[in-house]
Design a protein around this motif. Sequence first.
Motif, PDB file in Angstrom:
ATOM      1  N   PRO A 192      -0.290   7.500   6.842  1.00 35.30           N
ATOM      2  CA  PRO A 192      -0.113   6.203   6.174  1.00 35.30           C
ATOM      3  C   PRO A 192      -1.067   5.992   4.999  1.00 35.30           C
ATOM      4  O   PRO A 192      -0.644   5.559   3.917  1.00 35.30           O
ATOM      5  N   SER A 196      -0.368   5.753   1.072  1.00 40.77           N
ATOM      6  CA  SER A 196      -0.844   4.538   0.400  1.00 40.77           C
ATOM      7  C   SER A 196      -1.717   4.874  -0.806  1.00 40.77           C
ATOM      8  O   SER A 196      -1.632   4.219  -1.846  1.00 40.77           O
ATOM      9  N   CYS A 424      -2.325  -0.120   6.638  1.00 40.81           N
ATOM     10  CA  CYS A 424      -2.048   1.310   6.815  1.00 40.81           C
ATOM     11  C   CYS A 424      -3.202   2.008   7.527  1.00 40.81           C
ATOM     12  O   CYS A 424      -2.988   2.865   8.390  1.00 40.81           O
ATOM     13  N   THR A 476       5.055  -2.176   6.650  1.00 42.20           N
ATOM     14  CA  THR A 476       4.632  -0.781   6.612  1.00 42.20           C
ATOM     15  C   THR A 476       3.956  -0.384   7.916  1.00 42.20           C
ATOM     16  O   THR A 476       4.266   0.656   8.503  1.00 42.20           O
TER      17      THR A 476
END
Length: 645
Positions: A192, A196, A424, A476
């Motif tokens: 993640p 990101s 994230c 997300t």
Amino acid sequence: MEKRHEELQQELLAKYDAESAYRTQLGKFAAVVTLLGISLTLFHLYTAFRGPYVSIIQGAIHVGTALSLIFILYPAKRSLLKKGGVPVYDFVLALAAIFANFYIVFHYERITTKAIILGFTSLDIAVATIGILLLLEATRRSVGMPIVIIAALAMSYGLWGKGIPYFGHAGFSWKVLSTELFFSSNAIFGIPIQISSTYIFLFLFFGVMLAKTGISQFFNDLSFAATGRLTGGTAKAAVTASALQGMVTGSSVANTVGSGSFTIPMMKRAGFKPEFAAATEASASTGGQIMPPIMGAAAFIMAEYTGIPYNEIMIIAIIPALLYFIGIYFGTHFEAKKHGILGLPKEKLPRFEGLFKRMDLLLPLLTIIGLLLVGYTPTYAALWGIAAALLVSSFRKDTRLSFRELLASLEQGARTALSVIAACATAGIIVGIVVLTGLGGKIAGGILELAGGSFFLILFFTMIACIVLGMGLPTTANYVVTATMAAPALMEFGVPMIAAHMFVFYFGIVADITPPVCLAAYAGAGIAQANPMKTGFIAVKLAIAAFIIPYVFVFNPILLLEGESLWFLIVPLITALIGMASISAGIMGYLIRTASVFERSLLVLAGLMLVYPEGILVSLIGLVIMLAVGFFQYRKDRKLEVSVG
């Protein structure tokens, strides 16, 4: 007047959206925020151009700078927002966040080689502990408490999961757990954050550039010019505008407030009830996160998890996204017909002649879509999209950015990404624990066992889990967690990988309009001065497609372009469209005229039979039922006209 409007927008965002509840009176720290924000954006532009650093170094710079900004911008409690300045303790926490994360940058070689063999030092463990605690506190401030609670429970499970029945594991010491979470590329700095720190940040900055240059307003004007004159034109324009805006935004709440402050008052003036106007904007803005090319930024992580190139995911998502928005479009149409709400007069709408002269403003979006479709990386596409936005905006005085405005855009780009970065990184903790303990496989097995072998129950339980998680997690982060825990259960039952991931993705998103939490509906209701809970239920009715389509593409993956040739897509697509019209008519209570309870039930039943993917016979029966209801309503309407005549 415009300044007051912006203030009201910010107040509404701060009330319903944790990521927007930041300090506006920073005093002497304003310069620090500007410097850090501009530096963070320039860092991502630089690494996009020359290539990123090693993933954990790239992630540490990304997270460390973001957390320092969060501690300066977001107070420990929302009640402190009205106080000016930044407390000393928040500045100390900001420095500590930079120290803990940049410790990885300066000790990278030792941490990734010698420490793994010889063991981590006491200082390493202390830094990892501080880094994890600071991350959780920053996430609490900028995202909210639910994801922090889940991360804390995950870490507790990692430490003391030995005695838990069925889900038990050997257990880990804090030394092992903390260093694995903070110094490896499997947890906080896992996939993640890797996505990101490369793709997501750039696309969020692209969205900022569109807003700052006024290109986003062009999307609104285009939508109203195209649909404003139709029956219920203001609502249809709101749906179209939110779909276009949603292509480049990653927050359903922010999209609701941004578009809704313009569209909701217009819908109310046209004759729509406040709750319906708010629900239309909330459901359309929430759907923006499933609209290619950006899809709320989760699509980039989906590409990494599934191994399917992003440009293919973008194409795969088109049909489900269009079905979602067409479903809302039908709902607004039937509601407008039911209450006799017409479109706007021609003189009140933007003129197509003027818009055609500004069609070059679509170039940035077309640049990104085109580059992704021909196979370039998302980083490359985003970089050129940003460049195209700067280029086309420079041709006109009203869209051109001054040097000061450009610096403000760089700072805003960093601010926009803060909550995403925190979410994230914290989701990475949860994923790290799941992988480290083998929890994912146990949860998948638990769902299969609970469902007793029933495929439908597996889908239903997975849907409920995704909606409940989505009520407290950003899109997300919710996708990261559900893709790790819930999607494997579907795949074990033979669901294709992309269908399983799209299924959990969709239901995580609709949580934003599903009562009792329904944050997007609350934000829309705040603008419309409407009942928020009633708004949430109407939004669910409008967005009913989002609760049906995932089941359809699991049973028939052809809607995700899986398996058969495109010729086999035509019939399921046509029946799905007609089915969505029938379901919307039944739920809104109008087809040709106001429907009775019995007629509404038949229309919903007919619609479900039409979207049912197994067998043309079932769809034909559904079509006959729908046509029969339409025929009897038409006859009834004609008799009424003759009687009145």
